[in-house]
Scaffold this active site. Sequence first.
Site, PDB file in Angstrom:
ATOM      1  N   HIS B  78       0.843  -1.199   0.000  1.00  0.00           N
ATOM      2  CA  HIS B  78       0.000   0.000   0.000  1.00  0.00           C
ATOM      3  C   HIS B  78       0.877   1.249   0.000  1.00  0.00           C
ATOM      4  O   HIS B  78       0.660   2.174  -0.779  1.00  0.00           O
ATOM      5  CB  HIS B  78      -0.918  -0.017   1.223  1.00  0.00           C
ATOM      6  N   ASP B 107       7.260  23.489 -24.631  1.00  0.00           N
ATOM      7  CA  ASP B 107       7.189  22.107 -24.150  1.00  0.00           C
ATOM      8  C   ASP B 107       8.213  21.945 -23.041  1.00  0.00           C
ATOM      9  O   ASP B 107       8.894  22.901 -22.663  1.00  0.00           O
ATOM     10  CB  ASP B 107       7.499  21.113 -25.299  1.00  0.00           C
ATOM     11  N   TRP B 143       7.398  -0.657   3.837  1.00  0.00           N
ATOM     12  CA  TRP B 143       7.982   0.050   2.692  1.00  0.00           C
ATOM     13  C   TRP B 143       9.380   0.552   3.028  1.00  0.00           C
ATOM     14  O   TRP B 143      10.157   0.879   2.145  1.00  0.00           O
ATOM     15  CB  TRP B 143       7.085   1.197   2.243  1.00  0.00           C
ATOM     16  N   SER B 170      13.044   6.738 -12.985  1.00  0.00           N
ATOM     17  CA  SER B 170      11.954   7.506 -13.591  1.00  0.00           C
ATOM     18  C   SER B 170      11.808   8.869 -12.939  1.00  0.00           C
ATOM     19  O   SER B 170      11.716   9.890 -13.614  1.00  0.00           O
ATOM     20  CB  SER B 170      10.651   6.712 -13.474  1.00  0.00           C
ATOM     21  N   SER B 171      11.806   8.885 -11.589  1.00  0.00           N
ATOM     22  CA  SER B 171      11.547  10.188 -10.978  1.00  0.00           C
ATOM     23  C   SER B 171      12.754  11.102 -11.094  1.00  0.00           C
ATOM     24  O   SER B 171      12.581  12.322 -11.196  1.00  0.00           O
ATOM     25  CB  SER B 171      11.055  10.073  -9.536  1.00  0.00           C
ATOM     26  N   HIS B 254      13.240  11.365   4.550  1.00  0.00           N
ATOM     27  CA  HIS B 254      12.610  12.599   4.994  1.00  0.00           C
ATOM     28  C   HIS B 254      12.444  13.624   3.880  1.00  0.00           C
ATOM     29  O   HIS B 254      11.364  14.152   3.695  1.00  0.00           O
ATOM     30  CB  HIS B 254      13.221  13.204   6.253  1.00  0.00           C
ATOM     31  N   GLU B 256      12.008  12.904   0.963  1.00  0.00           N
ATOM     32  CA  GLU B 256      10.929  12.305   0.176  1.00  0.00           C
ATOM     33  C   GLU B 256       9.562  12.798   0.653  1.00  0.00           C
ATOM     34  O   GLU B 256       8.666  13.067  -0.150  1.00  0.00           O
ATOM     35  CB  GLU B 256      11.015  10.783   0.282  1.00  0.00           C
ATOM     36  N   TYR B 258       8.914  15.650   1.835  1.00  0.00           N
ATOM     37  CA  TYR B 258       8.701  17.006   1.319  1.00  0.00           C
ATOM     38  C   TYR B 258       8.536  17.002  -0.195  1.00  0.00           C
ATOM     39  O   TYR B 258       7.907  17.897  -0.758  1.00  0.00           O
ATOM     40  CB  TYR B 258       9.823  17.934   1.791  1.00  0.00           C
ATOM     41  N   SER B 269      -1.097  27.545  -3.033  1.00  0.00           N
ATOM     42  CA  SER B 269      -0.745  28.952  -3.227  1.00  0.00           C
ATOM     43  C   SER B 269      -1.296  29.513  -4.532  1.00  0.00           C
ATOM     44  O   SER B 269      -1.276  30.720  -4.752  1.00  0.00           O
ATOM     45  CB  SER B 269       0.781  29.129  -3.228  1.00  0.00           C
ATOM     46  N   HIS B 303      14.813  11.735  13.244  1.00  0.00           N
ATOM     47  CA  HIS B 303      13.607  11.771  14.083  1.00  0.00           C
ATOM     48  C   HIS B 303      12.657  10.619  13.767  1.00  0.00           C
ATOM     49  O   HIS B 303      11.698  10.408  14.473  1.00  0.00           O
ATOM     50  CB  HIS B 303      12.902  13.137  14.002  1.00  0.00           C
ATOM     51  N   HIS B 304      12.967   9.874  12.691  1.00  0.00           N
ATOM     52  CA  HIS B 304      12.164   8.692  12.402  1.00  0.00           C
ATOM     53  C   HIS B 304      12.616   7.496  13.228  1.00  0.00           C
ATOM     54  O   HIS B 304      12.034   6.427  13.130  1.00  0.00           O
ATOM     55  CB  HIS B 304      12.277   8.322  10.916  1.00  0.00           C
ATOM     56  N   THR B 329       6.951  26.406   7.781  1.00  0.00           N
ATOM     57  CA  THR B 329       5.628  25.883   7.471  1.00  0.00           C
ATOM     58  C   THR B 329       4.568  26.806   8.042  1.00  0.00           C
ATOM     59  O   THR B 329       3.552  27.078   7.398  1.00  0.00           O
ATOM     60  CB  THR B 329       5.468  24.456   8.033  1.00  0.00           C
ATOM     61  N   LYS B 332       4.024  29.790   5.932  1.00  0.00           N
ATOM     62  CA  LYS B 332       3.151  29.511   4.801  1.00  0.00           C
ATOM     63  C   LYS B 332       1.681  29.553   5.208  1.00  0.00           C
ATOM     64  O   LYS B 332       0.855  30.199   4.555  1.00  0.00           O
ATOM     65  CB  LYS B 332       3.475  28.131   4.213  1.00  0.00           C
ATOM     66  N   ARG B 451       1.526   0.073  15.255  1.00  0.00           N
ATOM     67  CA  ARG B 451       1.141   0.022  13.859  1.00  0.00           C
ATOM     68  C   ARG B 451       1.577  -1.320  13.262  1.00  0.00           C
ATOM     69  O   ARG B 451       2.289  -2.086  13.893  1.00  0.00           O
ATOM     70  CB  ARG B 451       1.776   1.179  13.095  1.00  0.00           C
TER      71      ARG B 451
END
Lengths: 287, 534, 185
Positions: B78, B107, B143, B170-171, B254, B256, B258, B269, B303-304, B329, B332, B451
């Site tokens: 998932h 283009d 994951w 790809s990315s 991390h 990732e 963002y 915005s 922090h993870h 943040t 914003k 979890r």
Amino acid sequence: MIRTMQRSGAALLLSVVALLAAPAHADSGWGLLNMPVGVTELSKKIYGLHMMIFWWCVAIGVFVFGWMIWAIVAFRKSRGAVADTAMVHSTKAEIIWTLIPVAILVVMTVPAARVLIDIEDARNTELTVKVTGYQWKWQYEYLGTGVGYYSTLGRESNAARELQSGIDPRTVPNYLLDVDQPLVVPAGTKVRLLITAQDVIHAWWVPDFGMKKDAIPGYVNEMWIKVDTDKTGRYRGQCAELCGRDHGFMPIVVDVMSKPDFEDWLTARKAAVKQAAATTAATPSIS
Amino acid sequence: MATHAHAAAHDDHDHKPHGWRRWVFSTNHKDIGTMYLVFACTMFFVGGSMALVIRAELFQPGLQFVDPQFFNSMTAMHALVMIFGAIMPAWVGLANWLIPMQIGAPDMALPRLNNLSFWILPFAFVILLGTLFVPGGAPAGGWTMYPPLALQSGDSFPMMIFAVHLMGISSVLGAINVVVTVMNMRAPGMNLLKMPLFVWTWLITAYLLVAVMPVLAGAVTMLLTDHFFGTSFFAASGGGDPVMFQHIFWFFGHPEVYIMILPAFGVVSEIIPTFSRKPLFGYESMVYATAAIGFLSFIVWAHHMFTVGMPLAGQLFFMLATMLISVPTGVKVFNWCATMTKGSLSFEPPMLFALAFLFLFTIGGFSGLMLAIVPADFQYQDTYFVVAHFHYVLVPGSLFAIIGAVYYWLPKWVGRMYDQKLATWHFWLSAIFVNVLFFPQHFLGLAGMPRRIPDYATQFADWNMVSSIGAFGFGFSQLLLPYIILKCVRSGAKASDRVWDGAHGLEWELPSPAPFHSWETPPSAAVIARGAEH
Amino acid sequence: MTAPREALRRANASLTAKLGLMTLGSFAFGFALVPLYDVLCAVTGFGDQKALARAAEVAPQVADESRTVTVEFVAELPNVGSWEFRPVLTSMQVHPGKLYETEFVAKNLTGHDTIAQAVPSIAPGNVAGYFHKTECFCFTPQKFLKDEERVLPVRFIVDRALPKHLDRITLAYTFYDQSIRVGQR
């Protein structure tokens, strides 16, 4: 849109009220809304930090959500609001809403750092227990005593947790939170836990003790607990790091005894170990 | 002669290849964008179905439907499908559609690379989803692929690694394309500080991608050699350290996070000023805040993993750095609030999704702040509180922004207006059910539910039931999205060029639907000035 | 029209190449994190546990008789049944700065000749920088004949600079044999 706001506002308020009203451990699941205060020196401090940051968030939330709701209610086109297109920038405002959050953060950090320093202070422990995680059980060894044993999921839970077992978990006492042999520790004593694992990473966690720590194969982690003298009883937790198929089925149960009771228990255990050793020595090993 | 030239130009203008060639060999940013979005939508429903398997099993205590191993596969898959298959491709799709139109470029800078970076994806996902059918089942170690557990996977292991490599390639290719496009292809006069925020946030995202996706590739390569070639990067027996994998993984992981949320900031915005009929408040501070968040994302990874055992100094550093992220943040959020203040607000579907983003992302921010407090994290870590937190930032955060973006730009893309009433229904169902789904998970986590467990103690039954009801409600509500889009494409009413009366930006200067080739002649300074009133 | 188009093409190619290099750099950085991690551990006192597996060169220190620290010894066996492995003493009272020696006992029950490697770990982790071993069986892989039993010595000094808030150290060895994977990274 007003309805959204009312609804969100109401939901927020409700949850806040619910959090306040919630007893730490009710029997029904609906009341289980907040972290347990716990029974150790550290767990209470950690709970205090949790509530402090929660209230900070509520306070900031009241301000931010209040602003959003006000803007949404007050400046609706349908009510004839006309946009002030010149309002695009204000250095002063932007500096203010950068500096105030920084100040709040500093205020939050200080007590958190203090608790961290308390956690680090592992001096004067009186008993060391080595906790080893396996797929999927725990092993407890009382260092220097020869006493050690495995702790696995209780038989009733184990039967009920099979796929389509036909047993209603609600009829099993302490479903999934029961073991054959709990860890036993004395109350009012600083106990050091050496946490490690043999196969994959696990984590040892009893919420009432306030913390968890990863059990990493090949490495030994340290954590200490000191349960309040008057808080003898049975506390339950679970493995908290995904460790494979039966990760959900390796619970932790800790019996906290008064110091004399614990001494008796340990003496009996030591005697049992000695006897077992004597028996093995007497009969030549077959295996 | 003149007519001929005109005919040729016209022909050129509207010429698109027909049939399957148009798509397979496409080098057109709009077609590739469409393919990305269709792919993302498909994966969104695949990943969503997996989530529903999870929530169905958790509806009641006891194991009713699936084996624990398969359950673990579902949680891992998932996440992989949603992150790499739905959210990220959706953002790349939006970048493809919008960036050239917004900066006045004909283009993307590298059209053939663009084609390649899209077509890698279906192959990656055929491999990844194929693991469901190999002996030993799909990856079931989360994951995050932590060793040693991940090394216990069966045949799925090399397939997963290969799929991750492909997705990464790809990315990265997509990101390189975005950077080159933004840096080199802007219309004359479109200087950096005139760019719409969506372009800005994507530019920073693209740099993050180039910086961290290869690190993930390195990490999984090391896993692969540990498994097959006898290295011991992460095995204590050979002098390695399993915790090191977590450090490397989260050094990628991390930023990732963002990567998935920064473009959402960009979209919000754009939407909020349009429906407030007022330029964005504090444009420059928005840009700086985005850059600050991008920078900070590199120094907060640990922090993870506060519970792995870290020295005091490390814990303090990562706590402080993490909390600091709330400052830009916060800037914003305040700027968005200030944009609405003294505006003239109306509540079309894109605005509704943007407002839900504002409210619910903020809630996710609060739980993030709580998680940053190290001692408290010793309790929260690996519980449903964390699950609630990151779903609040990813679902009503990234996903709502993507849906909002689709509802905002769809009329420009297809030249027709969708059924706004139905879209409003879609909004309300999503907004209500997403809270029913995720809010109770805060309670579950605080009360002590870990979890990634397929079954739970009976005291967690009540809130799990609520959460599952929310999940099914949310999941089925999402079927409205493709329905609304299809209905719009087939029979929507003709949309005007500007579509929304408060819309600013070069894309709105183009006719609706946007022609197959747009801005072949760069927009004039006057047009840019009109568009850049942000 | 062609000139600017050509310039654009060149600019695109050059920027693409730069970004490609950046990508390669990031990929290499992922691997560079492996040695960097050890360096960082050592610098921050994060607990450079790898240093435990190397002989330390320490200047002789004067023992701090006023301070006593408990050192516990723990033996770990991932393959229960195929080895016997235990510390001779489960704990010792030591003075920082003084050299001590203790022993572990290992017996090969695998039924064949083999090679084994002990991997050290210490708790709390940040003590690693203050725990110096001048000799240890964990520095190199050990050959064991079938059924061989051996006494394995460890010589160590706890540094005088050991932070004051520590009074107890645990030294653990996990004993891996060939069947798992032996050797250094």
